[in-house]
Design an enzyme around this catalytic site. Structure first.
Site, PDB file in Angstrom:
ATOM      1  N   HIS A 127      -6.416   9.990  28.917  1.00  7.22           N
ATOM      2  CA  HIS A 127      -7.096  10.702  27.813  1.00  7.22           C
ATOM      3  C   HIS A 127      -8.556  10.262  27.700  1.00  7.22           C
ATOM      4  CE1 HIS A 127      -4.116  13.153  25.727  1.00  7.22           C
ATOM      5  NE2 HIS A 127      -3.253  12.148  25.660  1.00  7.22           N
ATOM      6  N   HIS A 154      -1.010   7.199  30.694  1.00  4.88           N
ATOM      7  CA  HIS A 154      -1.225   8.491  30.014  1.00  4.88           C
ATOM      8  C   HIS A 154      -2.380   8.365  29.003  1.00  4.88           C
ATOM      9  CE1 HIS A 154       0.566  12.105  27.699  1.00  4.88           C
ATOM     10  NE2 HIS A 154      -0.261  11.574  26.811  1.00  4.88           N
ATOM     11  N   GLU A 155      -2.415   7.255  28.255  1.00  6.72           N
ATOM     12  CA  GLU A 155      -3.482   7.071  27.248  1.00  6.72           C
ATOM     13  C   GLU A 155      -4.835   6.838  27.904  1.00  6.72           C
ATOM     14  OE1 GLU A 155      -2.543   8.058  24.601  1.00  6.72           O
ATOM     15  OE2 GLU A 155      -0.401   7.660  24.671  1.00  6.72           O
ATOM     16  N   GLN A 212      -8.064  12.130  21.067  1.00 14.47           N
ATOM     17  CA  GLN A 212      -7.100  13.070  20.484  1.00 14.47           C
ATOM     18  C   GLN A 212      -7.379  13.345  19.006  1.00 14.47           C
ATOM     19  OE1 GLN A 212      -3.510  10.815  22.242  1.00 14.47           O
ATOM     20  NE2 GLN A 212      -2.806  12.938  22.204  1.00 14.47           N
ATOM     21  N   CYS A 249       2.980  15.223  25.186  1.00 12.05           N
ATOM     22  CA  CYS A 249       1.691  14.799  24.631  1.00 12.05           C
ATOM     23  C   CYS A 249       1.500  15.468  23.279  1.00 12.05           C
ATOM     24  CB  CYS A 249       0.554  15.187  25.578  1.00 12.05           C
ATOM     25  SG  CYS A 249      -1.080  14.668  25.003  1.00 12.05           S
ATOM     26  N   LEU A 250       1.040  14.706  22.310  1.00 15.92           N
ATOM     27  CA  LEU A 250       0.788  15.271  20.976  1.00 15.92           C
ATOM     28  C   LEU A 250      -0.297  16.343  21.035  1.00 15.92           C
ATOM     29  CD1 LEU A 250       0.930  11.930  18.962  1.00 15.92           C
ATOM     30  CD2 LEU A 250       2.663  13.751  18.989  1.00 15.92           C
ATOM     31  N   GLY A 262       2.157   6.678  21.538  1.00 13.53           N
ATOM     32  CA  GLY A 262       0.813   6.284  21.954  1.00 13.53           C
ATOM     33  C   GLY A 262      -0.186   7.287  21.406  1.00 13.53           C
TER      34      GLY A 262
END
Ligand code: GNR
Ligand code: NI
Length: 189
Positions: free
Chosen positions: A140, A136-137, A51, A94-95, A46
Site C-alpha cells: 500500500h 500487503h501493507e 488507505q 483489502c478494506l 492491518g
C-alpha cells in the site's frame, strides 16, 4: 482517537507512493492510534496510512489467529530486509477493495525493519498470516493493491464492479434512501 473513512479503489491516492516519516513524533503516534481504531472498527487485521488518505509510510497490524497472535503492531518506514525463497499463496482481501478476494503468492517468511511507536528501530521476523499481511501493507505504501498481483482481466472486472457499487450507493444517497449501515464504519460492530 478518531475513526477515519477508508478510501476504496479506484482512487488515485491509493496508487501514490507514500513518503517516509522523519521521526516518530506525537503527530505520527496520533496517526497510528487513529489508524488502529479505524482498523478495529472496520474490522481488519492491518491498515496502511494511504488507505485513510495520508501519504506517509505508516502501517498498523493486529493479528489474532490460531497460528499468529501479535497484539497491536505499529510500524513507521517498514521495509523487507530479508525474504524466504519459499513462497505461499493466501486468499487476500483489502478494506480498500471491499467484498473481493483473490489468491496472491508472496514469500512465506520476511524480516521487516521498521521504527516502532517509540521511534526505536526493530527487525521482526514474520511468518504465516503476519508475513502475508505485512507485505500487503508495505505494498500500500508503494501504491500497490493485492489486485495488482492478479491477472489484468480479473483486476479490471473487480475495478468495474467497485465503480458500479459506488455509483449505486451515490445514487441511493442522492435519492434519500438510507445508507447501507453494515458498510458504514459509524455503525460497524
Ligand atoms: O483485513 C485484512 N485482511 C487481510 C486478509 C488477507 C490478506 C491481507 C489482509 S489485509 C486486510 C486489511 C487491509 O486492507 N489492509 O491493507
Ligand atoms: Ni489492504
Amino acid at each position: 482517537m478518531a475513526l477515519l473513512p477508508i478510501l476504496t479503489a479506484p482512487d488515485p491516492r491509493l496508487k501514490k507512493k507514500s513518503k517516509p516519516v522523519e521521526a516518530v513524533d506525537d503527530d505520527v503516534r496520533r496517526l497510528m492510534d487513529d489508524m488502529l481504531e479505524t482498523m478495529y472498527a472496520a474490522p481488519g487485521i492491518g491498515l496502511a496510512a494511504p488507505q485513510i488518505g495520508v501519504l506517509k509510510r505508516v502501517i498498523v497490524l493486529d493479528i489474532d489467529r490460531e497460528d499468529v497472535k501479535t497484539g497491536p503492531l505499529f510500524m513507521a518506514n517498514p521495509e523487507v530486509v530479508e525474504a524466504s525463497d519459499e513462497d505461499v499463496s493466501y486468499e487476500e482481501g483489502c478494506l480498500s477493495v471491499p467484498d473481493h478476494y483473490s489468491d496472491v503468492v508472496r514469500p512465506a517468511e520476511v524480516t521487516v525493519r521498521f521504527l516502532d511507536r517509540d521511534g526505536k528501530q526493530q527487525d521482526m521476523k514474520c511468518e504465516g498470516l503476519l508475513a502475508t499481511c505485512v507485505q500487503h501493507e508495505i505494498d500500500h505504501l508503494d501504491g500497490i493493491l493485492f489486485i495488482d498481483h492478479i491477472s489484468a482481466l480479473k483486476r479490471n472486472m473487480i475495478l468495474r464492479k467497485l465503480l458500479k457499487a459506488r455509483k449505486e450507493k451515490e445514487r441511493d444517497e442522492a435519492e434519500g434512501r438510507p445508507a447501507d449501515k453494515a458498510k458504514d464504519p459509524e455503525h460497524a460492530l
